[in-house]
Design an enzyme around this catalytic site. Structure first.
Site, PDB file in Angstrom:
ATOM      1  N   ASP A 128      -2.998   8.941  10.678  1.00  9.32           N
ATOM      2  CA  ASP A 128      -3.207  10.617  10.314  1.00  9.32           C
ATOM      3  C   ASP A 128      -4.944  10.605  10.556  1.00  9.32           C
ATOM      4  O   ASP A 128      -5.724  10.003  10.324  1.00  9.32           O
ATOM      5  CB  ASP A 128      -3.089  10.481   8.423  1.00  9.32           C
ATOM      6  CG  ASP A 128      -1.706  10.287   8.057  1.00  9.32           C
ATOM      7  OD1 ASP A 128      -0.953  10.677   9.072  1.00  9.32           O
ATOM      8  OD2 ASP A 128      -1.433  10.188   6.850  1.00  9.32           O
ATOM      9  N   HIS A 167       3.612   4.538   9.285  1.00 13.36           N
ATOM     10  CA  HIS A 167       2.338   3.958   8.884  1.00 13.36           C
ATOM     11  C   HIS A 167       2.564   2.367   8.925  1.00 13.36           C
ATOM     12  O   HIS A 167       1.685   1.523   9.054  1.00 13.36           O
ATOM     13  CB  HIS A 167       1.800   4.345   7.666  1.00 13.36           C
ATOM     14  CG  HIS A 167       1.100   5.616   7.771  1.00 13.36           C
ATOM     15  ND1 HIS A 167       0.081   6.167   8.539  1.00 13.36           N
ATOM     16  CD2 HIS A 167       1.485   6.946   7.284  1.00 13.36           C
ATOM     17  CE1 HIS A 167      -0.430   7.173   8.563  1.00 13.36           C
ATOM     18  NE2 HIS A 167       0.575   7.903   7.781  1.00 13.36           N
ATOM     19  N   GLU A 220       3.619  18.122   9.145  1.00 16.00           N
ATOM     20  CA  GLU A 220       2.015  17.431   8.577  1.00 16.00           C
ATOM     21  C   GLU A 220       1.532  17.601  10.019  1.00 16.00           C
ATOM     22  O   GLU A 220       1.597  16.787  10.977  1.00 16.00           O
ATOM     23  CB  GLU A 220       2.589  15.812   8.691  1.00 16.00           C
ATOM     24  CG  GLU A 220       3.043  15.887   7.101  1.00 16.00           C
ATOM     25  CD  GLU A 220       3.031  14.008   6.872  1.00 16.00           C
ATOM     26  OE1 GLU A 220       2.654  13.305   7.801  1.00 16.00           O
ATOM     27  OE2 GLU A 220       3.724  13.874   5.651  1.00 16.00           O
ATOM     28  N   GLU A 250       0.913  -1.180  -0.052  1.00 13.15           N
ATOM     29  CA  GLU A 250       0.183  -0.068  -0.123  1.00 13.15           C
ATOM     30  C   GLU A 250       0.906   1.351  -0.147  1.00 13.15           C
ATOM     31  O   GLU A 250       0.536   2.088  -0.868  1.00 13.15           O
ATOM     32  CB  GLU A 250      -1.118  -0.026   1.247  1.00 13.15           C
ATOM     33  CG  GLU A 250      -1.743   1.314   1.155  1.00 13.15           C
ATOM     34  CD  GLU A 250      -2.727   1.132   2.610  1.00 13.15           C
ATOM     35  OE1 GLU A 250      -3.622   2.288   2.463  1.00 13.15           O
ATOM     36  OE2 GLU A 250      -2.656   0.547   3.378  1.00 13.15           O
ATOM     37  N   GLN A 251       2.023   1.218   0.847  1.00  6.16           N
ATOM     38  CA  GLN A 251       2.749   2.368   0.763  1.00  6.16           C
ATOM     39  C   GLN A 251       3.478   2.610  -0.406  1.00  6.16           C
ATOM     40  O   GLN A 251       3.556   3.969  -0.870  1.00  6.16           O
ATOM     41  CB  GLN A 251       3.887   2.125   1.865  1.00  6.16           C
ATOM     42  CG  GLN A 251       4.732   3.571   2.004  1.00  6.16           C
ATOM     43  CD  GLN A 251       3.940   4.413   2.587  1.00  6.16           C
ATOM     44  OE1 GLN A 251       2.989   4.386   3.520  1.00  6.16           O
ATOM     45  NE2 GLN A 251       4.416   5.968   2.416  1.00  6.16           N
ATOM     46  N   TRP A 311      -1.552  16.628  10.761  1.00  5.56           N
ATOM     47  CA  TRP A 311      -2.375  15.581  10.722  1.00  5.56           C
ATOM     48  C   TRP A 311      -1.921  14.261  11.205  1.00  5.56           C
ATOM     49  O   TRP A 311      -2.462  13.303  11.549  1.00  5.56           O
ATOM     50  CB  TRP A 311      -3.021  15.395   9.556  1.00  5.56           C
ATOM     51  CG  TRP A 311      -2.127  15.329   8.265  1.00  5.56           C
ATOM     52  CD1 TRP A 311      -1.450  13.763   7.962  1.00  5.56           C
ATOM     53  CD2 TRP A 311      -1.548  15.934   7.382  1.00  5.56           C
ATOM     54  NE1 TRP A 311      -0.533  14.071   6.803  1.00  5.56           N
ATOM     55  CE2 TRP A 311      -0.715  15.448   6.723  1.00  5.56           C
ATOM     56  CE3 TRP A 311      -1.490  17.360   7.277  1.00  5.56           C
ATOM     57  CZ2 TRP A 311       0.127  15.969   5.612  1.00  5.56           C
ATOM     58  CZ3 TRP A 311      -1.008  18.036   6.306  1.00  5.56           C
ATOM     59  CH2 TRP A 311      -0.116  17.360   5.406  1.00  5.56           C
ATOM     60  N   HIS A 312      -0.534  14.001  11.377  1.00  7.34           N
ATOM     61  CA  HIS A 312       0.189  12.939  11.598  1.00  7.34           C
ATOM     62  C   HIS A 312       0.665  12.889  13.065  1.00  7.34           C
ATOM     63  O   HIS A 312       1.486  13.530  13.535  1.00  7.34           O
ATOM     64  CB  HIS A 312       1.455  12.651  10.603  1.00  7.34           C
ATOM     65  CG  HIS A 312       1.928  11.466  10.819  1.00  7.34           C
ATOM     66  ND1 HIS A 312       2.028  10.178   9.969  1.00  7.34           N
ATOM     67  CD2 HIS A 312       2.920  10.901  11.598  1.00  7.34           C
ATOM     68  CE1 HIS A 312       2.811   9.302  10.195  1.00  7.34           C
ATOM     69  NE2 HIS A 312       3.282   9.587  11.277  1.00  7.34           N
TER      70      HIS A 312
END
Length: 247
Positions: free
Chosen positions: A112, A105, A162, A76-77, A164-165
């Site tokens: 996130d 992640h 970031e 996915e990454q 959000w992270h």
């Protein structure tokens, strides 16, 4: 006291592992992942439980904030990296997307989050420095979370700002980082490694913590009380005993 074996592979496991372009993630077997807030977003179980407590503590919690992205497999990454390259170009992707194999992640310890306002940008969700989002930041250390990529530290982390992270590191460490002014793991962990467990480690309001070098066969751990052992994904381990402030 009782002995605890320190397997070599343990250096790459635990709440305090440093994952960045210089220290890739080493996948751990049988990650204990659970869904967050009834979504398809997954986190390591302890991080997910702490996040639920944090959301309850700020009241509106999951009504105002949505989980955007948690644990990611290598594949996915890679797909996110490739997709961003095509859509946004290399300069943007280098700033906001970790290279496959070097993403937090992939640990299950990072998430996130986005403000619940309809359509949410997957790569750069809105998470402003006011309202419910700031309330989250104001309380996050008590539940073991840090904002992983703060403004002004881009040269240190290798990732752009970031908002959000967020990353789970455990309550004693999140509180200590906040109290001592450490904004990033790249700065905190080398400092912490300067307190060998064999020499007594570091004792403060948040408990006791000490460094054990890679190659150490075992360590004596307390029979009672709360303690954790984590590798740093570099060259050793941190043994942490929680103080009364852990709660």
């Amino acid at each position: 006291m009782r002995p605890r074996i320190l397997p070599p592979e343990g250096v790459h496991q635990g709440d305090l592992i440093l994952v960045n372009p210089h220290h890739p993630y080493h996948p751990a077997p049988q990650a204990d992942l659970v869904p967050v807030a009834g979504s398809g977003v997954l986190l390591e179980r302890r991080a997910a439980q702490a996040l639920e407590g944090l959301m309850a503590a700020i009241g509106d919690g999951w009504r105002a904030i949505v989980p955007v992205s948690g644990w990611r497999a290598q594949e996915e990454q890679q797909a996110i990296w490739d997709g961003s390259l095509q859509e946004n170009g290399l300069a943007f992707t280098r700033i906001y997307v970790a290279r496959p194999g070097c993403s937090e992640h992939q640990t299950g310890l990072a998430i996130d989050l986005g403000l619940n306002q309809g359509e949410v940008d997957f790569l750069c969700p809105a998470f402003p420095y006011d309202g419910i989002c700031q309330a989250f930041r104001d309380h996050m250390a008590r539940f073991g979370f840090i904002q992983r990529y703060p403004a002004g530290k881009e040269a240190v982390t290798g990732i752009g700002h970031e908002p959000w992270h967020f990353r789970y590191v455990g309550r004693p460490h999140a509180l200590r980082m906040a109290a001592r002014g450490f904004a990033t793991l790249e700065e905190y962990l080398p400092w912490l490694a300067g307190f060998p467990w064999a020499a007594g480690g570091l004792r403060d309001a948040f408990g006791r913590v000490g460094f054990l070098p890679r190659g150490a066969a075992a360590v004596e751990v307390p029979e009672t009380g709360t303690w954790t052992l984590s590798g740093n994904n570099v060259d050793g381990f941190f043994l942490t005993e929680w103080g009364d402030d852990h709660g």
